[in-house]
Design a protein around this motif. Structure first.
Motif, PDB file in Angstrom:
ATOM      1  N   PRO A 116      45.333  28.938  57.358  1.00  0.00           N
ATOM      2  CA  PRO A 116      45.997  29.566  56.208  1.00  0.00           C
ATOM      3  C   PRO A 116      45.243  29.403  54.887  1.00  0.00           C
ATOM      4  CG  PRO A 116      47.596  28.388  57.536  1.00  0.00           C
ATOM      5  CD  PRO A 116      46.246  28.053  58.092  1.00  0.00           C
ATOM      6  N   VAL A 117      44.632  28.258  54.664  1.00  0.00           N
ATOM      7  CA  VAL A 117      43.898  28.057  53.402  1.00  0.00           C
ATOM      8  C   VAL A 117      42.703  29.008  53.343  1.00  0.00           C
ATOM      9  CG1 VAL A 117      42.530  26.414  52.066  1.00  0.00           C
ATOM     10  CG2 VAL A 117      44.668  25.684  53.117  1.00  0.00           C
ATOM     11  N   ALA A 118      42.026  29.185  54.465  1.00  0.00           N
ATOM     12  CA  ALA A 118      40.894  30.108  54.504  1.00  0.00           C
ATOM     13  C   ALA A 118      41.365  31.540  54.284  1.00  0.00           C
ATOM     14  CB  ALA A 118      40.150  29.979  55.829  1.00  0.00           C
ATOM     15  N   VAL A 119      42.465  31.920  54.903  1.00  0.00           N
ATOM     16  CA  VAL A 119      43.004  33.266  54.714  1.00  0.00           C
ATOM     17  C   VAL A 119      43.334  33.491  53.246  1.00  0.00           C
ATOM     18  CG1 VAL A 119      44.953  34.795  55.230  1.00  0.00           C
ATOM     19  CG2 VAL A 119      43.854  33.509  57.077  1.00  0.00           C
ATOM     20  N   ALA A 120      43.968  32.530  52.618  1.00  0.00           N
ATOM     21  CA  ALA A 120      44.340  32.668  51.204  1.00  0.00           C
ATOM     22  C   ALA A 120      43.106  32.828  50.325  1.00  0.00           C
ATOM     23  CB  ALA A 120      45.150  31.452  50.760  1.00  0.00           C
ATOM     24  N   ARG A 121      42.123  31.974  50.517  1.00  0.00           N
ATOM     25  CA  ARG A 121      40.925  32.041  49.678  1.00  0.00           C
ATOM     26  C   ARG A 121      40.119  33.313  49.941  1.00  0.00           C
ATOM     27  NH1 ARG A 121      39.276  27.780  46.723  1.00  0.00           N
ATOM     28  NH2 ARG A 121      40.386  25.827  46.943  1.00  0.00           N
ATOM     29  N   LEU A 122      39.968  33.676  51.201  1.00  0.00           N
ATOM     30  CA  LEU A 122      39.206  34.882  51.524  1.00  0.00           C
ATOM     31  C   LEU A 122      39.912  36.140  51.032  1.00  0.00           C
ATOM     32  CD1 LEU A 122      37.951  33.885  55.072  1.00  0.00           C
ATOM     33  CD2 LEU A 122      36.555  34.153  53.003  1.00  0.00           C
ATOM     34  N   HIS A 123      41.234  36.143  51.071  1.00  0.00           N
ATOM     35  CA  HIS A 123      41.962  37.306  50.557  1.00  0.00           C
ATOM     36  C   HIS A 123      41.757  37.432  49.050  1.00  0.00           C
ATOM     37  CE1 HIS A 123      45.521  39.748  49.377  1.00  0.00           C
ATOM     38  NE2 HIS A 123      45.096  40.450  50.412  1.00  0.00           N
ATOM     39  N   ALA A 124      41.846  36.323  48.345  1.00  0.00           N
ATOM     40  CA  ALA A 124      41.606  36.362  46.900  1.00  0.00           C
ATOM     41  C   ALA A 124      40.180  36.826  46.605  1.00  0.00           C
ATOM     42  CB  ALA A 124      41.855  34.986  46.294  1.00  0.00           C
ATOM     43  N   LEU A 125      39.221  36.362  47.401  1.00  0.00           N
ATOM     44  CA  LEU A 125      37.821  36.778  47.236  1.00  0.00           C
ATOM     45  C   LEU A 125      37.679  38.269  47.485  1.00  0.00           C
ATOM     46  CD1 LEU A 125      34.891  35.757  46.776  1.00  0.00           C
ATOM     47  CD2 LEU A 125      34.751  35.451  49.264  1.00  0.00           C
ATOM     48  N   TRP A 126      38.372  38.772  48.489  1.00  0.00           N
ATOM     49  CA  TRP A 126      38.304  40.196  48.822  1.00  0.00           C
ATOM     50  C   TRP A 126      38.931  41.055  47.725  1.00  0.00           C
ATOM     51  CZ3 TRP A 126      42.318  43.211  51.798  1.00  0.00           C
ATOM     52  CH2 TRP A 126      41.860  44.486  52.127  1.00  0.00           C
ATOM     53  N   LEU A 127      40.069  40.623  47.177  1.00  0.00           N
ATOM     54  CA  LEU A 127      40.688  41.368  46.087  1.00  0.00           C
ATOM     55  C   LEU A 127      39.741  41.458  44.893  1.00  0.00           C
ATOM     56  CD1 LEU A 127      44.370  40.044  46.154  1.00  0.00           C
ATOM     57  CD2 LEU A 127      43.520  42.251  46.997  1.00  0.00           C
ATOM     58  N   ALA A 128      39.092  40.337  44.573  1.00  0.00           N
ATOM     59  CA  ALA A 128      38.127  40.347  43.463  1.00  0.00           C
ATOM     60  C   ALA A 128      36.953  41.265  43.781  1.00  0.00           C
ATOM     61  CB  ALA A 128      37.639  38.924  43.189  1.00  0.00           C
ATOM     62  N   TRP A 129      36.499  41.247  45.028  1.00  0.00           N
ATOM     63  CA  TRP A 129      35.380  42.107  45.438  1.00  0.00           C
ATOM     64  C   TRP A 129      35.742  43.580  45.272  1.00  0.00           C
ATOM     65  CZ3 TRP A 129      34.682  45.649  49.490  1.00  0.00           C
ATOM     66  CH2 TRP A 129      33.361  46.012  49.734  1.00  0.00           C
ATOM     67  N   GLN A 130      36.966  43.942  45.662  1.00  0.00           N
ATOM     68  CA  GLN A 130      37.388  45.336  45.526  1.00  0.00           C
ATOM     69  C   GLN A 130      37.353  45.793  44.074  1.00  0.00           C
ATOM     70  OE1 GLN A 130      40.893  46.577  48.031  1.00  0.00           O
ATOM     71  NE2 GLN A 130      40.890  44.380  48.482  1.00  0.00           N
ATOM     72  N   GLU A 131      37.769  44.918  43.178  1.00  0.00           N
ATOM     73  CA  GLU A 131      37.805  45.285  41.766  1.00  0.00           C
ATOM     74  C   GLU A 131      36.423  45.260  41.122  1.00  0.00           C
ATOM     75  OE1 GLU A 131      39.614  43.438  37.725  1.00  0.00           O
ATOM     76  OE2 GLU A 131      40.954  43.557  39.446  1.00  0.00           O
ATOM     77  N   LEU A 132      35.623  44.275  41.483  1.00  0.00           N
ATOM     78  CA  LEU A 132      34.378  44.049  40.755  1.00  0.00           C
ATOM     79  C   LEU A 132      33.153  44.733  41.357  1.00  0.00           C
ATOM     80  CD1 LEU A 132      34.946  40.310  39.861  1.00  0.00           C
ATOM     81  CD2 LEU A 132      35.012  42.276  38.308  1.00  0.00           C
ATOM     82  N   THR A 133      33.316  45.501  42.410  1.00  0.00           N
ATOM     83  CA  THR A 133      32.166  46.224  42.956  1.00  0.00           C
ATOM     84  C   THR A 133      32.277  47.721  42.709  1.00  0.00           C
ATOM     85  OG1 THR A 133      33.214  46.308  45.142  1.00  0.00           O
ATOM     86  CG2 THR A 133      31.640  44.518  44.732  1.00  0.00           C
ATOM     87  N   ASP A 134      33.214  48.143  41.909  1.00  0.00           N
ATOM     88  CA  ASP A 134      33.363  49.549  41.570  1.00  0.00           C
ATOM     89  C   ASP A 134      32.864  49.775  40.147  1.00  0.00           C
ATOM     90  OD1 ASP A 134      34.077  52.157  41.170  1.00  0.00           O
ATOM     91  OD2 ASP A 134      36.240  51.834  41.339  1.00  0.00           O
ATOM     92  N   PRO A 135      31.681  50.373  39.992  1.00  0.00           N
ATOM     93  CA  PRO A 135      31.137  50.576  38.642  1.00  0.00           C
ATOM     94  C   PRO A 135      32.027  51.412  37.745  1.00  0.00           C
ATOM     95  CG  PRO A 135      29.456  51.036  40.294  1.00  0.00           C
ATOM     96  CD  PRO A 135      30.752  50.837  41.028  1.00  0.00           C
ATOM     97  N   ALA A 136      32.875  52.257  38.329  1.00  0.00           N
ATOM     98  CA  ALA A 136      33.759  53.076  37.505  1.00  0.00           C
ATOM     99  C   ALA A 136      34.785  52.232  36.771  1.00  0.00           C
ATOM    100  CB  ALA A 136      34.472  54.112  38.374  1.00  0.00           C
ATOM    101  N   THR A 137      35.147  51.084  37.336  1.00  0.00           N
ATOM    102  CA  THR A 137      36.163  50.263  36.680  1.00  0.00           C
ATOM    103  C   THR A 137      35.601  49.013  36.035  1.00  0.00           C
ATOM    104  OG1 THR A 137      36.638  49.089  38.734  1.00  0.00           O
ATOM    105  CG2 THR A 137      37.990  51.018  38.238  1.00  0.00           C
ATOM    106  N   CYS A 138      34.435  48.551  36.473  1.00  0.00           N
ATOM    107  CA  CYS A 138      33.954  47.273  35.934  1.00  0.00           C
ATOM    108  C   CYS A 138      32.528  47.324  35.434  1.00  0.00           C
ATOM    109  CB  CYS A 138      34.096  46.178  36.984  1.00  0.00           C
ATOM    110  SG  CYS A 138      33.030  46.435  38.395  1.00  0.00           S
TER     111      CYS A 138
END
Length: 194
Positions: A116-138
């Motif tokens: 569960p700790v890995a799932v939580a951390r990896l999910h947070a990492l993935w959410l950040a990746w989705q936001e921060l890899t789109d040049p149109a938004t970031c």
């Protein structure tokens, strides 16, 4: 001795670029929310429209949550769908692109979804990746920010010997993970002793 003016200027420039990326991301999210709230409106709402018929000021438009929330806030089947999407990203992007061979100092468990700790951390990492890899938004500094502020600390914690994979060894996975049992509280200990 004072800092080198060039290094200070470089740090300030990086901070400004990060702030610009955040402003672009917030502007894009704002545009997304306003479009989602009023798809048929062709003109922006006036302050009178927002106050309603009785003239009472309402809370400034809290938009409905349109992005996936943190995985542990989801109920099945939404949790299962989010975990499948996370697994696709972890197994398709993160593991082959970023994670080197596991070792005693850099652990990885192929059954990471059972931690569960890995799932939580990896999910947070993935959410950040989705936001921060789109040049149109970031902007174009988003990936750098993602690596520095999200990836490095997250992977350092997950793969450390004391992290969630601490009980797993290379090629071996125990079904029973090193999970804490019930932690006795002073209250339950005092009841048991009576």
């Amino acid at each position: 001795m004072p800092d080198d003016p060039r290094s200070v200027a470089a740090e300030v420039a990086e901070d400004v670029a990060d702030l610009q990326a955040q402003v672009r991301a917030l502007s894009a999210r704002f545009d997304q929310f306003t479009r989602a709230d009023s798809p048929d409106h062709t003109s922006p709402a006036t302050p009178e429209d927002e106050q309603g018929g009785d003239g009472a000021a309402e809370e400034p438009g809290e938009p409905e949550w349109t992005s996936p929330p943190f995985i542990f806030l989801l109920d099945p089947p939404a949790y299962d769908d989010e975990l499948c999407a996370l697994a696709e990203w972890v197994e398709g992007v993160l593991v082959p692109g970023y994670l080197a061979e596991p070792s005693a100092d850099a652990r990885w468990c192929h059954l990471w979804t059972e931690h569960p700790v890995a799932v939580a951390r990896l999910h947070a990492l993935w959410l950040a990746w989705q936001e921060l890899t789109d040049p149109a938004t970031c902007g174009y500094t988003g990936p750098s920010t993602w690596h520095r502020d999200h990836y490095d600390p997250c992977i350092r914690e997950i793969r450390s010997p004391g992290g969630p994979f601490g009980g797993c060894t290379k090629g071996e996975h125990a079904i029973i993970h090193r999970q804490p049992g019930l932690v006795p509280s002073a209250w339950s200990l005092s009841i048991a002793s009576e």
